[in-house]
Design a protein around this motif. Structure first.
Motif, mmCIF file in Angstrom:
data_model
loop_
_atom_site.group_PDB
_atom_site.id
_atom_site.type_symbol
_atom_site.label_atom_id
_atom_site.label_comp_id
_atom_site.label_asym_id
_atom_site.label_seq_id
_atom_site.Cartn_x
_atom_site.Cartn_y
_atom_site.Cartn_z
ATOM 1 N N GLY A 1 7.056 4.441 9.444
ATOM 2 C CA GLY A 1 7.521 4.323 10.818
ATOM 3 C C GLY A 1 7.836 5.643 11.486
ATOM 4 O O GLY A 1 8.571 5.692 12.471
ATOM 5 N N LYS A 2 7.257 6.717 10.979
ATOM 6 C CA LYS A 2 7.557 8.052 11.507
ATOM 7 C C LYS A 2 7.145 8.187 12.967
ATOM 8 O O LYS A 2 7.795 8.862 13.756
ATOM 9 N N TYR A 3 6.029 7.499 13.330
ATOM 10 C CA TYR A 3 5.503 7.645 14.693
ATOM 11 C C TYR A 3 5.708 6.379 15.532
ATOM 12 O O TYR A 3 5.212 6.304 16.649
ATOM 13 N N ASP A 4 6.420 5.408 14.983
ATOM 14 C CA ASP A 4 6.729 4.167 15.700
ATOM 15 C C ASP A 4 5.464 3.536 16.279
ATOM 16 O O ASP A 4 5.408 3.152 17.453
ATOM 17 N N MET A 5 4.445 3.438 15.443
ATOM 18 C CA MET A 5 3.165 2.898 15.908
ATOM 19 C C MET A 5 3.208 1.372 15.902
ATOM 20 O O MET A 5 3.909 0.757 15.086
ATOM 21 N N PRO A 6 2.444 0.722 16.784
ATOM 22 C CA PRO A 6 2.403 -0.737 16.793
ATOM 23 C C PRO A 6 1.613 -1.256 15.593
ATOM 24 O O PRO A 6 1.010 -0.466 14.852
ATOM 25 N N VAL B 1 5.493 0.454 2.205
ATOM 26 C CA VAL B 1 5.761 0.288 3.635
ATOM 27 C C VAL B 1 7.244 -0.052 3.786
ATOM 28 O O VAL B 1 7.700 -1.098 3.295
ATOM 29 N N ASP B 2 7.966 0.818 4.444
ATOM 30 C CA ASP B 2 9.408 0.647 4.577
ATOM 31 C C ASP B 2 9.752 -0.690 5.210
ATOM 32 O O ASP B 2 9.189 -1.070 6.246
ATOM 33 N N GLY B 3 10.669 -1.407 4.578
ATOM 34 C CA GLY B 3 11.149 -2.668 5.110
ATOM 35 C C GLY B 3 10.205 -3.838 4.908
ATOM 36 O O GLY B 3 10.507 -4.954 5.337
ATOM 37 N N VAL B 4 9.066 -3.599 4.254
ATOM 38 C CA VAL B 4 8.080 -4.675 4.053
ATOM 39 C C VAL B 4 7.851 -4.921 2.569
ATOM 40 O O VAL B 4 8.193 -5.973 2.033
ATOM 41 N N ALA B 5 7.245 -3.968 1.883
ATOM 42 C CA ALA B 5 6.958 -4.147 0.459
ATOM 43 C C ALA B 5 6.595 -2.810 -0.161
ATOM 44 O O ALA B 5 6.151 -1.879 0.524
ATOM 45 N N ARG B 6 6.809 -2.727 -1.464
ATOM 46 C CA ARG B 6 6.357 -1.571 -2.229
ATOM 47 C C ARG B 6 5.052 -1.937 -2.933
ATOM 48 O O ARG B 6 4.756 -3.105 -3.177
ATOM 49 N N LEU C 1 -1.871 -3.256 4.605
ATOM 50 C CA LEU C 1 -3.075 -2.597 5.096
ATOM 51 C C LEU C 1 -2.924 -2.172 6.556
ATOM 52 O O LEU C 1 -3.380 -1.095 6.956
ATOM 53 N N GLY C 2 -2.268 -3.020 7.350
ATOM 54 C CA GLY C 2 -2.102 -2.706 8.760
ATOM 55 C C GLY C 2 -1.212 -1.510 9.012
ATOM 56 O O GLY C 2 -1.331 -0.837 10.044
ATOM 57 N N ARG C 3 -0.301 -1.196 8.066
ATOM 58 C CA ARG C 3 0.691 -0.129 8.290
ATOM 59 C C ARG C 3 0.353 1.187 7.588
ATOM 60 O O ARG C 3 1.157 2.125 7.646
ATOM 61 N N GLN C 4 -0.784 1.269 6.903
ATOM 62 C CA GLN C 4 -1.044 2.487 6.137
ATOM 63 C C GLN C 4 -1.236 3.713 7.018
ATOM 64 O O GLN C 4 -1.159 4.840 6.532
ATOM 65 N N GLY C 5 -1.465 3.528 8.308
ATOM 66 C CA GLY C 5 -1.534 4.672 9.216
ATOM 67 C C GLY C 5 -0.169 5.265 9.522
ATOM 68 O O GLY C 5 -0.067 6.426 9.937
ATOM 69 N N ASP C 6 0.884 4.486 9.323
ATOM 70 C CA ASP C 6 2.260 4.944 9.599
ATOM 71 C C ASP C 6 3.229 4.144 8.732
ATOM 72 O O ASP C 6 4.066 3.403 9.238
ATOM 73 N N ARG D 1 -7.019 4.473 10.546
ATOM 74 C CA ARG D 1 -6.745 4.776 9.142
ATOM 75 C C ARG D 1 -7.869 5.678 8.626
ATOM 76 O O ARG D 1 -9.047 5.326 8.749
ATOM 77 N N PRO D 2 -7.552 6.830 8.052
ATOM 78 C CA PRO D 2 -8.610 7.717 7.541
ATOM 79 C C PRO D 2 -9.225 7.177 6.243
ATOM 80 O O PRO D 2 -8.700 6.253 5.616
ATOM 81 N N ASP D 3 -10.329 7.759 5.836
ATOM 82 C CA ASP D 3 -10.984 7.395 4.577
ATOM 83 C C ASP D 3 -10.143 7.856 3.379
ATOM 84 O O ASP D 3 -9.363 8.807 3.469
ATOM 85 N N HIS D 4 -10.337 7.163 2.273
ATOM 86 C CA HIS D 4 -9.854 7.599 0.951
ATOM 87 C C HIS D 4 -8.347 7.842 0.885
ATOM 88 O O HIS D 4 -7.885 8.812 0.272
ATOM 89 N N ILE D 5 -7.561 6.976 1.507
ATOM 90 C CA ILE D 5 -6.115 7.154 1.390
ATOM 91 C C ILE D 5 -5.562 6.209 0.316
ATOM 92 O O ILE D 5 -6.097 5.117 0.099
ATOM 93 N N HIS D 6 -4.536 6.650 -0.355
ATOM 94 C CA HIS D 6 -3.876 5.820 -1.359
ATOM 95 C C HIS D 6 -2.809 4.955 -0.687
ATOM 96 O O HIS D 6 -2.174 5.372 0.289
#
Length: 681
Positions: A388-393, A309-314, A380-385, A300-305
């Motif tokens: 689901g664009k990259y189907d990351m674990p 998360v699709d299918g989880v929560a807004r 927090l765990g999904r903010q990198g994707d 996860r990069p710094d300073h992201i908003h």
């Protein structure tokens, strides 16, 4: 009957202790006919090389012949749980092997709990181990490990069995990917290796100064084990009620957060800021960790908003849940799912509040208050994707084993801790009458020995990180890490009992940082929220003077290192299994009992409160036992929490006038310094 005959043949053909399998139905939880050493050996073999097929001859034979539904009389529910799991298997609905597992994935958790349910309905150890062997070969490895660990923790059938350290069962979750790659190279070339593991990041990242805390394998073990001891999915139908579970959720995470703050102060950093849903996540994180199967943990990069998360929560869902919980605190009651009101303006309100914030099944209204804690971990765990664009674990925040590695874990729990503080601050301060212990004077509190910390080297086994190949022997593979430790010391206290008769006293010891990162002394009411619980125990005080000595190693908040996997294997094979001091892995590692401190010393206030044990203690003769060792943070299995007082008493509520505290004779404080030896031992 075929199963019984098979077991008899296997027992006769091995050098293991023999059993009378003709009395199969007579095996009960405490039946000595199945020695603990044999149970330990079974568990060891079940967890060794978890991604390979079984190697042990006895268990391998069982796996090929046992039929879970052949005899339903071996289950307390008539085989209902195992029938459900068999149906899921036959319908090809279970998660495949060699796939990542996350407890926060609803379907994967459901499958793991199906197996846990089977274990908990076994009448005897034979049923337990037969099912464990059978399903180990059929189910996803992560689901199996989770179900087995939680069942061994909670089932009376496994009493006396010590679970191997998770960092030696599933090393991928505790070890940098660079180390795993080196281990594979060593295995392929049949070359023993010891590999030095660095913490993630570089000195360019100020958070690297405290990485030794969040990435410590013992602290990771404490966190994941607490969530196994007190799982959010627990139902009392499993066997017993988890006493004060919601309050323990608050207290254990509060203690983790303020211990992290103490480490930050030890390293000239400000206390961690709380997370805000509308603000950027300041600290990024690159885990340098990989799944055994499933790729790398996402960075996860710094300073992201925050993004939905699709299918989880807004993001707005999280804000709504928070506002509903804060409204409950402001109103002084929780609205139950039947519309009734549950008063929280009392000592037990924190327990209900913990249930709804954690998202426990104990929550009185999960539909309305939601799942703030669990969804926050996934968000927090999904903010990198997030889409689901990259189907990351899943990210590190979606595993209790890895969550504390991410600095955002402590920002998240500071955010939740502030919600709990809002509730605690709404309660009236304790009066002098609620604080004092008539006739008792706490004369002094101090330490015997030096409060000095240092970093030491430690090695753990990596053989379970690499695949096995038939005909190729394992070689020694170890990871070498630096970890915090301290020299042994004792608390010493002098207490005068001015009563004519002996009295039972509860002694509570806290360690409170005295200055902020700028060297300014904390205001009394602000400082008390940062106090670390160091110990809680009971003593009979005779009339007159009492000199109390309490070793640091006896603390009610810490546990020793879990024995190495190989140590447990050797002990089980020799038949000499006695690890009573390792009955639990839940608790702060005893070597991390003290914050790091500073080279020239760091000031702390050492506080002793002596209160009426006859009023506080839940059990009879509390001074005769330690209630499972780390009871302050982890309670006692299947029993009431040993202390009736609120966790954190008497510093859990506001203290607007410090003179009330200072005038109570059964409280005493002393300024101490913690020194850090910068040479590596």
């Amino acid at each position: 009957m075929k199963i019984l005959i098979l077991f008899a043949l296997v027992a006769a053909a091995t050098a293991l202790p023999s059993f009378d399998f003709d009395s199969y139905d007579g095996y009960q939880a405490g039946d000595p006919s199945v020695p603990v050493a044999q149970k330990q050996k079974h568990v060891n073999n079940l967890l060794w090389k978890i991604y390979d097929h079984l190697h042990d001859g006895e268990l391998k034979t069982i796996a090929g012949s046992f039929t879970p539904e052949a005899d339903k009389s071996i289950y307390t529910d008539g085989g209902e749980a195992v029938h459900h799991l068999v149906q899921e298997l036959n319908d090809h609905r279970l998660l495949e092997q060699h796939h990542w597992f996350s407890l926060f994935n609803e379907r994967q958790r459901e499958e793991a709990l199906m197996l846990f349910d089977v274990f908990m309905h076994c009448k005897n150890w034979i049923c337990f181990v037969n099912n464990a062997v059978y399903w180990r070969e059929k189910m996803n490895e992560g689901e199996f490990v989770y179900a087995l660990y939680t069942a061994v923790i909670h089932s009376d059938l496994a009493e006396g069995v010590v679970l191997p350290p998770l960092y030696e069962v599933t090393p991928h979750l505790f070890t940098n990917s660079e180390i795993i790659q080196k281990a594979y190279t060593a295995k392929m070339t049949h070359t023993p290796g010891k590999f030095h593991m660095e913490f993630t990041g570089t000195k360019k990242n100020k958070e690297q100064r405290v990485a030794y805390f969040g990435e410590d394998i013992g602290m990771n073990t404490h966190h994941v084990t607490w969530h196994m001891d007190y799982p959010f999915w627990w139902k009392d139908s499993y066997g017993y009620h988890l006493d004060r579970k919601g309050e323990l959720f608050f207290w254990v995470h509060h203690q983790l957060t303020i211990r992290f703050d103490a480490e930050r102060l030890s390293n000239w950093l400000d206390p961690v800021d709380e997370l805000h849903w509308e603000n950027p996540i300041e600290e990024g994180f690159a885990p340098h960790t990989i799944y055994k199967y499933g790729g790398e943990f996402p960075a996860r990069p710094d300073h992201i908003h925050f993004e939905d998360v699709d299918g989880v929560a807004r993001v707005r869902d999280m804000i709504i849940m928070e506002s509903r919980i804060r409204d409950a605190i402001a109103h002084g009651y929780i609205e139950a799912d039947d519309g009734s009101h549950i008063d929280i303006m009392n000592d037990r309100g924190i327990d209900k509040l913990g249930d709804i914030i954690e998202s426990s099944l104990y929550s009185p209204n999960r539909q309305y208050y939601g799942a703030l804690h669990n969804l926050a971990h996934i968000m927090l765990g999904r903010q990198g994707d997030p889409h689901g664009k990259y189907d990351m674990p899943p990210g590190v925040m979606e595993h209790f084993e890895t969550a504390t590695r991410d600095p955002s874990f402590f920002r998240l729990h500071k955010y939740m801790d502030n919600i709990f503080k809002e509730h605690k601050d709404s309660l009236p301060p304790y009066t002098r009458e609620e604080l004092e212990f008539p006739g008792i004077n706490a004369e002094s509190i101090g330490v015997e020995g030096e409060l000095k910390t240092f970093f030491e080297g430690y090695e753990f086994d990596l053989r379970n990180a690499v695949d096995s190949a038939e005909g190729i022997e394992d070689v020694e593979l170890k990871s070498h890490v630096h970890r915090l430790n301290h020299h042994d010391f004792s608390f010493v206290a002098d207490i005068t009992n001015n009563n004519r008769n002996p009295v039972l006293a509860t002694l509570r010891i806290y360690l409170c940082p005295r200055r902020d990162s700028n060297g300014v002394i904390f205001e009394f009411d602000d400082g008390r929220w940062g106090c670390i619980e160091m110990d809680k125990f009971w003593r009979k005080l005779k009339p007159g003077s009492n000199h109390i000595v309490r070793k640091s190693s006896d603390s009610s908040v810490t546990v020793p290192d879990v024995p190495h996997f190989q140590t447990l294997i050797d002990a089980a094979n020799s038949g000499n299994v006695d690890f009573s001091e390792h009955s639990r892995a839940c608790g702060i590692p005893n070597r991390m009992f003290l914050p790091k401190g500073k080279k020239d010393g760091m000031e702390f206030a050492l506080v002793l409160t002596v209160t009426d044990g006859s009023h506080d203690a839940t059990h009879d003769n509390p001074e005769d036992g330690e209630h499972g060792g780390s009871h302050s943070l982890c309670g006692a299995h299947g029993e009431s929490y040993p202390d009736k007082r609120p966790m954190g008493y008497p510093i859990d509520r506001q203290m607007p006038d410090r003179r009330v505290f200072e005038s109570v004779p059964n409280f005493v404080m002393q300024i101490v310094k913690i020194y850090h030896d910068e040479s590596v031992h």
